[in-house]
Design a protein around this motif. Structure first.
Motif, PDB file in Angstrom:
ATOM      1  N   HIS A   9      38.887  26.480  42.620  1.00  0.00           N
ATOM      2  CA  HIS A   9      39.268  27.221  43.392  1.00  0.00           C
ATOM      3  C   HIS A   9      40.862  27.856  43.039  1.00  0.00           C
ATOM      4  N   LEU A  10      41.467  26.773  42.731  1.00  0.00           N
ATOM      5  CA  LEU A  10      42.888  27.289  42.688  1.00  0.00           C
ATOM      6  C   LEU A  10      43.257  27.925  41.564  1.00  0.00           C
ATOM      7  N   LEU A  11      42.456  27.679  40.447  1.00  0.00           N
ATOM      8  CA  LEU A  11      42.373  28.493  39.174  1.00  0.00           C
ATOM      9  C   LEU A  11      42.257  29.921  39.343  1.00  0.00           C
ATOM     10  N   GLU A  12      41.297  30.323  40.360  1.00  0.00           N
ATOM     11  CA  GLU A  12      41.243  31.724  40.711  1.00  0.00           C
ATOM     12  C   GLU A  12      42.445  32.327  41.291  1.00  0.00           C
ATOM     13  N   TYR A  13      43.505  31.579  41.761  1.00  0.00           N
ATOM     14  CA  TYR A  13      44.593  32.431  42.421  1.00  0.00           C
ATOM     15  C   TYR A  13      45.721  32.187  41.171  1.00  0.00           C
ATOM     16  N   LEU A  14      45.795  31.277  40.395  1.00  0.00           N
ATOM     17  CA  LEU A  14      46.586  31.276  39.252  1.00  0.00           C
ATOM     18  C   LEU A  14      46.371  32.028  37.784  1.00  0.00           C
ATOM     19  N   GLY A  15      45.130  32.118  37.502  1.00  0.00           N
ATOM     20  CA  GLY A  15      44.818  32.627  36.329  1.00  0.00           C
ATOM     21  C   GLY A  15      43.683  33.832  36.597  1.00  0.00           C
ATOM     22  N   ASP A  16      43.402  34.776  35.560  1.00  0.00           N
ATOM     23  CA  ASP A  16      42.501  35.927  35.619  1.00  0.00           C
ATOM     24  C   ASP A  16      41.753  35.856  34.428  1.00  0.00           C
ATOM     25  N   THR A  17      40.459  36.137  34.562  1.00  0.00           N
ATOM     26  CA  THR A  17      39.459  36.378  33.358  1.00  0.00           C
ATOM     27  C   THR A  17      39.284  37.623  32.840  1.00  0.00           C
ATOM     28  N   LEU A  18      38.624  37.822  31.748  1.00  0.00           N
ATOM     29  CA  LEU A  18      38.409  39.186  31.135  1.00  0.00           C
ATOM     30  C   LEU A  18      37.568  40.182  32.370  1.00  0.00           C
ATOM     31  N   ILE A  19      36.648  39.764  32.871  1.00  0.00           N
ATOM     32  CA  ILE A  19      35.692  40.436  33.910  1.00  0.00           C
ATOM     33  C   ILE A  19      35.584  39.438  35.043  1.00  0.00           C
ATOM     34  N   ARG A  20      34.879  39.869  36.160  1.00  0.00           N
ATOM     35  CA  ARG A  20      34.441  39.284  37.223  1.00  0.00           C
ATOM     36  C   ARG A  20      33.299  39.607  37.734  1.00  0.00           C
ATOM     37  N   TYR A  21      32.579  38.565  38.278  1.00  0.00           N
ATOM     38  CA  TYR A  21      31.285  38.629  38.793  1.00  0.00           C
ATOM     39  C   TYR A  21      31.476  39.372  40.289  1.00  0.00           C
ATOM     40  N   ASP A  22      30.616  40.391  40.603  1.00  0.00           N
ATOM     41  CA  ASP A  22      30.724  41.122  41.943  1.00  0.00           C
ATOM     42  C   ASP A  22      29.300  40.561  42.541  1.00  0.00           C
ATOM     43  N   ASN A  23      29.583  39.885  43.466  1.00  0.00           N
ATOM     44  CA  ASN A  23      28.629  38.873  44.249  1.00  0.00           C
ATOM     45  C   ASN A  23      27.745  40.100  45.178  1.00  0.00           C
ATOM     46  N   GLU A  24      28.437  41.049  45.932  1.00  0.00           N
ATOM     47  CA  GLU A  24      27.606  42.092  46.570  1.00  0.00           C
ATOM     48  C   GLU A  24      26.598  42.893  45.701  1.00  0.00           C
ATOM     49  N   ASN A  25      27.053  43.194  44.519  1.00  0.00           N
ATOM     50  CA  ASN A  25      26.305  43.999  43.468  1.00  0.00           C
ATOM     51  C   ASN A  25      25.719  43.222  42.622  1.00  0.00           C
ATOM     52  N   ASN A  26      25.614  41.921  42.295  1.00  0.00           N
ATOM     53  CA  ASN A  26      25.235  41.114  41.220  1.00  0.00           C
ATOM     54  C   ASN A  26      25.330  41.943  40.097  1.00  0.00           C
ATOM     55  N   CYS A  27      26.746  42.178  39.482  1.00  0.00           N
ATOM     56  CA  CYS A  27      26.983  42.813  38.468  1.00  0.00           C
ATOM     57  C   CYS A  27      28.504  42.343  37.975  1.00  0.00           C
ATOM     58  N   PHE A  28      28.964  42.764  36.853  1.00  0.00           N
ATOM     59  CA  PHE A  28      30.056  42.357  36.384  1.00  0.00           C
ATOM     60  C   PHE A  28      31.037  43.593  36.099  1.00  0.00           C
ATOM     61  N   ILE A  29      32.171  43.308  36.669  1.00  0.00           N
ATOM     62  CA  ILE A  29      33.099  44.391  36.933  1.00  0.00           C
ATOM     63  C   ILE A  29      34.567  43.922  35.989  1.00  0.00           C
ATOM     64  N   PRO A  30      35.097  45.168  35.450  1.00  0.00           N
ATOM     65  CA  PRO A  30      36.195  44.734  34.549  1.00  0.00           C
ATOM     66  C   PRO A  30      37.413  44.124  35.158  1.00  0.00           C
ATOM     67  N   HIS A  31      38.312  43.388  34.628  1.00  0.00           N
ATOM     68  CA  HIS A  31      39.244  42.745  35.124  1.00  0.00           C
ATOM     69  C   HIS A  31      40.556  42.859  34.304  1.00  0.00           C
ATOM     70  N   ILE A  32      40.786  41.842  33.537  1.00  0.00           N
ATOM     71  CA  ILE A  32      42.086  42.044  32.534  1.00  0.00           C
ATOM     72  C   ILE A  32      41.471  43.029  31.489  1.00  0.00           C
ATOM     73  N   ALA A  33      40.044  42.730  31.033  1.00  0.00           N
ATOM     74  CA  ALA A  33      39.569  44.113  30.169  1.00  0.00           C
ATOM     75  C   ALA A  33      39.162  45.116  31.152  1.00  0.00           C
ATOM     76  N   HIS A  34      39.469  46.405  30.598  1.00  0.00           N
ATOM     77  CA  HIS A  34      39.277  47.707  31.617  1.00  0.00           C
ATOM     78  C   HIS A  34      38.083  48.070  31.132  1.00  0.00           C
ATOM     79  N   HIS A  35      37.487  47.710  30.026  1.00  0.00           N
ATOM     80  CA  HIS A  35      36.046  48.159  29.530  1.00  0.00           C
ATOM     81  C   HIS A  35      35.714  47.118  28.556  1.00  0.00           C
TER      82      HIS A  35
END
Length: 470
Positions: free
Chosen positions: A47-73
């Motif tokens: 859980h703490l890693l989620e505040y200290l770091g970021d991933t290329l993409i993230r999982y969108d729980n509400e829509n069950n899909c993956f959204i850009p994060h550090i990667a914009h596309h």
């Protein structure tokens, strides 16, 4: 409310009114172990890693899909084997270096070149290429629709390539950075240079206190506890508790009739009443797929006799914290009613990770805290060797589970993937290699002044959303 002197004694830092800081005080019942993404294996640290770091993409729980994060596309070629990620410009690490494709390659190769629990996550990756500072290509040996789930896991937070990872000099890109870390205290400070929305809270101070103190208050906005009237915040989808048998021990555990007796003996509803625990009975990793399973106390004695049990003492292991110890002692007492003898061994978190400890275990009670991405959580649960129950399976069962998980990960159809999840769980429970006990309902006592409290993954609160009215 009469708050513990233990908590008051720890809080030596008040709000700095001259700087108008909003500070949260968080209390936890154990110290923080490793924050190295290669070695994190417990819910709090993940859980703490989620505040200290970021991933290329993230999982969108509400829509069950993956959204850009550090990667914009991101996209994949027609072969399904080359994934390309285009990085945002102007994303800073906490050490103020820019994030580039070299850092992404370094992070992935760090997993590939190190033999800890998570190396299986990158076994499908052949190589990582960096044709441009803001473009990275991940080459796979075969198409893998599960890759995005791997890359969205908190442990895949991007680390800087130009410095060796250091626990006490943690540098990521996350919304908080490490300001201070000691044996009893961790202070996270809001990252003013965060590339997304800055947290509304300026600082979070985590303190290691007793379990009794945590029960009184989990999160506070004030150093003076005497005036706080906590509200109770319940988290229902935080994980699962299970009991696993060591099928590699050459003793009575090998007898399926004995394991079946333990299954009927472990009456979860009775335990909940006896120990005053709030829970949902489990038959699956996923609370939404769980249901009560019928048990018969009338069959227990017969099953024990059929197994040939001769009164030997069995080793029941659990984690060394209050709730787990109580559950272990409860099972010992219930088993003793039928002439089954157990010793309960509460075991520390570091000891659980040691090689060879499984050779002494007959039965294990343990919990798993799970990601909101239920398919990633399923793969995680059965592939991660730092989860002790995976090391108790027989070779035959382990090979079948791994084969099924591989099919599961390569299956792009969600319905078929869910069918494989059902097959694995039903197989393990039909073999009585393990059985699910319950989904805990976690109650957090929170300062009522704290606003916009939302549940996050792994049974915790989303600290990026909360705020304190002035």
């Amino acid at each position: 409310m009469n708050f513990s002197n233990e908590i008051r004694g720890l809080l030596g830092i008040k709000h700095d009114q001259t700087e108008l800081k909003d500070v949260l005080y968080a209390f936890k019942a154990r110290d923080i172990k490793s924050l190295d993404p290669l070695r994190v294996s417990f819910a709090l640290e993940t859980h703490l890693l989620e505040y200290l770091g970021d991933t290329l993409i993230r999982y969108d729980n509400e829509n069950n899909c993956f959204i850009p994060h550090i990667a914009h596309h991101f996209d994949v070629d027609t072969s399904g084997k080359v994934w390309t990620f285009y990085l945002r410009k102007g994303v800073f690490f906490h050490n103020h270096d820019y994030v580039t494709s070299t850092d992404v390659a370094y992070t992935i190769n760090r997993f590939k070149n190190t033999p800890p629990s998570y190396s299986w996550l990158v076994r499908n990756i052949q190589k990582v290429e960096c044709p441009h500072p803001y473009k990275v290509e991940i080459h796979l040996d075969e198409p893998n629709p599960f890759l995005l789930r791997y890359l969205s896991a908190p442990i895949f937070c991007i680390l800087p390539s130009n410095v060796e990872f250091e626990e006490l000099e943690w540098s990521g890109t996350g919304p908080f950075l490490v300001k201070e870390r000691t044996n009893i205290k961790l202070v996270l400070q809001a990252n003013d240079f965060y590339f997304k929305e800055r947290p509304l809270i300026d600082e979070i101070q985590f303190y290691h206190v007793s379990n009794e103190a945590v029960k009184m208050l989990y999160l506070s906005s004030e150093e003076d506890m005497s005036q706080i009237k906590p509200t109770r915040h319940k988290i229902t989808n935080s994980g699962v508790q299970l009991l696993s048998f060591n099928l590699n021990r050459k003793n009575i555990i090998q007898q399926k009739t004995f394991r079946e007796a333990i299954f009927h003996l472990f009456d979860v509803q009775k335990m909940a009443k006896d120990l005053e625990i709030d829970l949902v009975e489990a038959s699956s990793l996923d609370i939404e797929r769980s249901k009560s399973r019928s048990k018969s106390s009338n069959d227990i004695q017969t099953l024990i006799q059929l197994s040939g049990y001769g009164g030997e003492i069995l080793n029941l292991y659990c984690f060394d914290h209050e709730r787990a110890r109580r559950e272990g002692e409860w099972l010992k007492k219930e088993a003793n009613k039928y002439g089954v003898h157990m010793n309960v061994y509460p075991t520390s978190y570091p000891d659980v990770l040691k090689e060879g400890i499984e050779e002494e275990i007959d039965m294990l009670i343990m919990g798993l805290s799970l990601s909101f991405d239920k398919h990633l959580a399923f793969s995680y649960a059965f592939m991660n060797k730092s989860f002790m129950f995976n090391r108790l399976f027989s070779k035959k069962i382990e090979e079948l589970v791994h084969r099924k998980i591989r099919l599961f990960e390569l299956e792009s159809d969600i319905v078929k993937r869910t069918q494989i999840m059902d097959e694995v769980e039903l197989y393990l429970q039909s073999e009585l290699a393990m059985f699910f006990l319950y989904h805990p309902i976690i109650t957090r006592n929170l300062d009522s002044n704290i606003r916009d409290v939302e549940s996050h993954s792994f049974g915790h609160i989303d600290y990026t959303k909360v705020w304190i009215p002035n």
